[in-house]
Design a protein around this motif. Structure first.
Motif, PDB file in Angstrom:
ATOM      1  N   LEU A 183       3.197   1.528   7.521  1.00 40.13           N
ATOM      2  CA  LEU A 183       1.831   1.360   8.692  1.00 40.13           C
ATOM      3  C   LEU A 183       2.030   1.015  10.042  1.00 40.13           C
ATOM      4  O   LEU A 183       2.498  -0.481   9.744  1.00 40.13           O
ATOM      5  CB  LEU A 183       0.512   1.016   8.028  1.00 40.13           C
ATOM      6  CG  LEU A 183       0.378   1.523   6.664  1.00 40.13           C
ATOM      7  CD1 LEU A 183      -0.686   0.812   6.094  1.00 40.13           C
ATOM      8  CD2 LEU A 183       0.091   3.519   6.944  1.00 40.13           C
ATOM      9  N   SER A 240       4.520  -2.079   4.138  1.00 40.72           N
ATOM     10  CA  SER A 240       3.415  -0.490   3.687  1.00 40.72           C
ATOM     11  C   SER A 240       4.213   0.184   4.673  1.00 40.72           C
ATOM     12  O   SER A 240       3.342   1.211   4.107  1.00 40.72           O
ATOM     13  CB  SER A 240       2.174  -1.299   3.213  1.00 40.72           C
ATOM     14  OG  SER A 240       1.669  -2.126   2.024  1.00 40.72           O
ATOM     15  N   ASP A 244      -2.824   7.176   8.606  1.00 38.33           N
ATOM     16  CA  ASP A 244      -3.966   8.147   7.781  1.00 38.33           C
ATOM     17  C   ASP A 244      -4.665   7.319   7.318  1.00 38.33           C
ATOM     18  O   ASP A 244      -5.687   6.923   7.943  1.00 38.33           O
ATOM     19  CB  ASP A 244      -2.885   7.244   6.644  1.00 38.33           C
ATOM     20  CG  ASP A 244      -3.423   7.509   4.730  1.00 38.33           C
ATOM     21  OD1 ASP A 244      -4.863   7.532   4.830  1.00 38.33           O
ATOM     22  OD2 ASP A 244      -2.431   7.647   4.263  1.00 38.33           O
ATOM     23  N   ARG A 281      -6.991   8.051   5.812  1.00 38.71           N
ATOM     24  CA  ARG A 281      -7.878   7.306   3.803  1.00 38.71           C
ATOM     25  C   ARG A 281      -7.684   6.098   4.427  1.00 38.71           C
ATOM     26  O   ARG A 281      -8.044   5.014   3.266  1.00 38.71           O
ATOM     27  CB  ARG A 281      -6.930   8.284   3.069  1.00 38.71           C
ATOM     28  CG  ARG A 281      -7.207   9.276   2.613  1.00 38.71           C
ATOM     29  CD  ARG A 281      -8.811  10.079   2.580  1.00 38.71           C
ATOM     30  NE  ARG A 281      -8.766  11.501   1.693  1.00 38.71           N
ATOM     31  CZ  ARG A 281      -9.373  12.186   1.427  1.00 38.71           C
ATOM     32  NH1 ARG A 281      -9.533  10.908   0.445  1.00 38.71           N
ATOM     33  NH2 ARG A 281      -9.147  13.417   0.877  1.00 38.71           N
ATOM     34  N   ILE A 282      -7.492   5.628   5.344  1.00 40.82           N
ATOM     35  CA  ILE A 282      -7.047   4.222   5.534  1.00 40.82           C
ATOM     36  C   ILE A 282      -8.182   3.600   6.332  1.00 40.82           C
ATOM     37  O   ILE A 282      -7.259   3.824   7.694  1.00 40.82           O
ATOM     38  CB  ILE A 282      -5.568   3.809   5.840  1.00 40.82           C
ATOM     39  CG1 ILE A 282      -4.814   3.388   4.394  1.00 40.82           C
ATOM     40  CG2 ILE A 282      -5.602   2.175   5.237  1.00 40.82           C
ATOM     41  CD1 ILE A 282      -3.378   3.464   4.572  1.00 40.82           C
ATOM     42  N   ARG A 334      -2.130   6.963  -2.113  1.00 43.31           N
ATOM     43  CA  ARG A 334      -2.805   6.787  -2.330  1.00 43.31           C
ATOM     44  C   ARG A 334      -3.037   5.157  -3.795  1.00 43.31           C
ATOM     45  O   ARG A 334      -4.345   5.000  -4.435  1.00 43.31           O
ATOM     46  CB  ARG A 334      -3.553   7.025  -3.081  1.00 43.31           C
ATOM     47  CG  ARG A 334      -3.864   8.637  -1.859  1.00 43.31           C
ATOM     48  CD  ARG A 334      -5.070   9.160  -1.129  1.00 43.31           C
ATOM     49  NE  ARG A 334      -5.490  10.150  -0.443  1.00 43.31           N
ATOM     50  CZ  ARG A 334      -6.077  11.697  -0.664  1.00 43.31           C
ATOM     51  NH1 ARG A 334      -6.776  11.706  -1.636  1.00 43.31           N
ATOM     52  NH2 ARG A 334      -6.153  12.549   0.141  1.00 43.31           N
ATOM     53  N   TYR A 343      -8.530  -1.655   5.063  1.00 44.66           N
ATOM     54  CA  TYR A 343      -7.748  -2.462   5.185  1.00 44.66           C
ATOM     55  C   TYR A 343      -8.182  -4.087   5.835  1.00 44.66           C
ATOM     56  O   TYR A 343      -8.701  -3.678   7.060  1.00 44.66           O
ATOM     57  CB  TYR A 343      -6.726  -2.124   5.254  1.00 44.66           C
ATOM     58  CG  TYR A 343      -5.109  -2.909   6.602  1.00 44.66           C
ATOM     59  CD1 TYR A 343      -4.628  -3.867   5.373  1.00 44.66           C
ATOM     60  CD2 TYR A 343      -5.470  -3.985   7.434  1.00 44.66           C
ATOM     61  CE1 TYR A 343      -3.459  -4.268   5.365  1.00 44.66           C
ATOM     62  CE2 TYR A 343      -4.106  -4.830   7.535  1.00 44.66           C
ATOM     63  CZ  TYR A 343      -3.099  -5.184   6.367  1.00 44.66           C
ATOM     64  OH  TYR A 343      -1.761  -6.069   6.436  1.00 44.66           O
ATOM     65  N   SER A 396      -6.743   4.106  10.628  1.00 51.08           N
ATOM     66  CA  SER A 396      -5.520   4.347  10.898  1.00 51.08           C
ATOM     67  C   SER A 396      -4.933   4.900  11.580  1.00 51.08           C
ATOM     68  O   SER A 396      -5.429   5.857  11.055  1.00 51.08           O
ATOM     69  CB  SER A 396      -4.407   3.997   9.631  1.00 51.08           C
ATOM     70  OG  SER A 396      -3.253   3.513   9.017  1.00 51.08           O
ATOM     71  N   ALA A 453       0.296   4.399   0.582  1.00 52.51           N
ATOM     72  CA  ALA A 453      -0.166   5.428   1.126  1.00 52.51           C
ATOM     73  C   ALA A 453      -0.149   7.039   0.518  1.00 52.51           C
ATOM     74  O   ALA A 453      -0.682   7.723   0.145  1.00 52.51           O
ATOM     75  CB  ALA A 453      -0.139   5.701   2.390  1.00 52.51           C
ATOM     76  N   ILE A 481       0.631  -1.470   0.087  1.00 49.79           N
ATOM     77  CA  ILE A 481      -0.476   0.074   0.413  1.00 49.79           C
ATOM     78  C   ILE A 481       1.050   1.329   0.251  1.00 49.79           C
ATOM     79  O   ILE A 481       1.702   1.449   1.227  1.00 49.79           O
ATOM     80  CB  ILE A 481      -0.659  -0.262   1.124  1.00 49.79           C
ATOM     81  CG1 ILE A 481      -1.779  -1.371   1.432  1.00 49.79           C
ATOM     82  CG2 ILE A 481      -1.535   1.396   1.647  1.00 49.79           C
ATOM     83  CD1 ILE A 481      -2.464  -1.146   3.032  1.00 49.79           C
TER      84      ILE A 481
END
Length: 398
Positions: free
Chosen positions: A247, A245, A266, A268-269, A88, A105, A263, A85, A83
């Motif tokens: 994260l 990734s 992020d 967006r996750i 994106r 996820y 997350s 991030a 991923i």
């Protein structure tokens, strides 16, 4: 007033097509402008809670995604490898990349065999995934009818696998490692032990496996057990996608999130299911938690799209059950915070409840496909205990 239909199309990628990911994909369809792509390495949905039945030859364990997914969900059979991030984007094993506005996820969990036990990787069969179950079923089919089978692990997976095989006439030994059914109350544990006693299953509590051979198992006290097929069920891990990734994850590799499942790295996750660790404290690895977490993850994404603060997850539990062959089950009832009540059902009385729970997981996904937002979830107590009982027995630590 701005409505969903006034907002530009939002591209959401869901990684993982299990109970959490499939339910999340359907729930997202509550927003007319959403575009959902579900990435899954298999073309069929795997009923993971049925794998012990598949291994014993009493039931199939796959379903056609066409019967589960809403019309606006695109299924992409591929595997996510990284991923990105910042950009994106999701990189896939096929070499393709998928852009996203939001990502869910939901990669789930997998069986883990400890490398510290000699021979386990070479000769023991895990059962946590579809491919594992296929290999194990082939091994069971090859073994003579009177051959000894050893199941390692006294948790729910080990109990159900041992019971299903014993119910089909197999000679089974269950090596618990510690206690049989450790997360159940003492009366419920005794009911499981009684069933095994009546069906000639040898249950070894406080015994551990020191070595696995092609046709035997060696215990830590030096005892050698004949074992034509050795099945390893004690330990689950999670895919390394999040950590690979960049994260942040907990020590087991689950994506760290806040209580709304966003997350910590992020916004967006959003994570769901066995691979999520809200506030660093994951819920019990189970279909019972994964399915509502998937729905909540979708609700969180829809809230973020609408510019509304997402609410915290508040998932409640009602119990835990194990099937004991086809004619018996033990169901341990719990409080909403997943601590045990002093109440359980056993024998034939537990069968309809256990089967209803198993069928209900799929029914909930299909209901979401027909009417997004319709699935009911049990609410939690508004707080969570600092640790889940038996968690160390379920998660394979690095």
């Amino acid at each position: 007033m701005t409505t969903y239909t006034d907002i530009a199309t939002v591209n959401v990628v869901v990684i993982g097509g299990g109970y959490a990911g499939t339910g999340a994909a359907n729930r997202l369809l509550a927003r007319p402008g959403v575009k959902v792509t579900l990435v899954n390495p298999r073309p069929q949905f795997v009923e993971r809670i049925r794998l012990h039945q598949y291994v014993a030859g009493t039931r199939n364990a796959t379903l056609d995604y066409g019967t589960l997914l809403g019309d606006r969900v695109t299924l992409l059979v591929d595997r996510a490898t990284r991923i990105d991030a910042d950009a994106r984007k999701v990189h896939l094993a096929s070499g393709r990349t998928l852009g996203y506005d939001y990502l869910i996820y939901a990669v789930g969990s997998t069986a883990a065999i400890p490398a510290a036990v000699p021979g386990s990787a070479e000769f023991a069969y895990p059962i946590g995934e579809w491919e594992h179950a296929q290999r194990l079923r082939a091994a069971i089919d090859r073994a003579p009818a009177d051959a000894s089978v050893t199941v390692v692990g006294g948790g729910s997976t080990g109990i159900e696998t041992a019971a299903e095989l014993a119910d089909q006439g197999r000679k089974v030994t269950l090596v618990c490692g510690a206690q049989l059914a450790p997360t159940f109350s003492a009366p419920a544990r005794r009911s499981v032990a009684r069933w095994f006693g009546k069906h000639a299953v040898e249950v070894l509590e406080q015994e551990r496996v020191a070595e696995v051979g092609p046709d035997s198992v060696v215990l830590t006290d030096g005892t050698v057990l004949p074992s034509a097929v050795t099945i390893w069920t004690c330990g689950f891990g999670v895919p390394e996608l999040a950590a690979a990734s960049g994260l942040r994850t907990d020590e087991a590799g689950r994506l760290l999130t806040d209580e709304a499942l966003v997350s910590v790295d992020d916004d967006r996750i959003v994570a769901a299911g066995d691979s999520a660790a809200p506030s660093g404290r994951a819920l019990r690895m189970s279909c019972q938690a994964a399915a509502p977490l998937g729905l909540h993850a979708a609700d969180t994404v829809l809230a973020l799209v609408a510019g509304v603060a997402p609410v915290n997850q508040n998932i409640g539990f009602v119990g835990a059950g194990v099937s004991l062959g086809r004619k018996a089950a033990t169901v341990q009832f719990t409080r909403r915070d997943d601590t045990n009540k002093n109440m359980y059902l056993r024998g034939r009385w537990g069968v309809p409840i256990k089967e209803l729970a198993s069928k209900g997981a799929v029914m909930g996904i299909r209901n979401e496909a027909r009417k997004p937002g319709s699935a009911y979830t049990t609410k939690g107590p508004g707080h969570r205990p600092a640790a889940i009982a038996g968690e160390s027995d379920r998660i394979a630590r690095p």
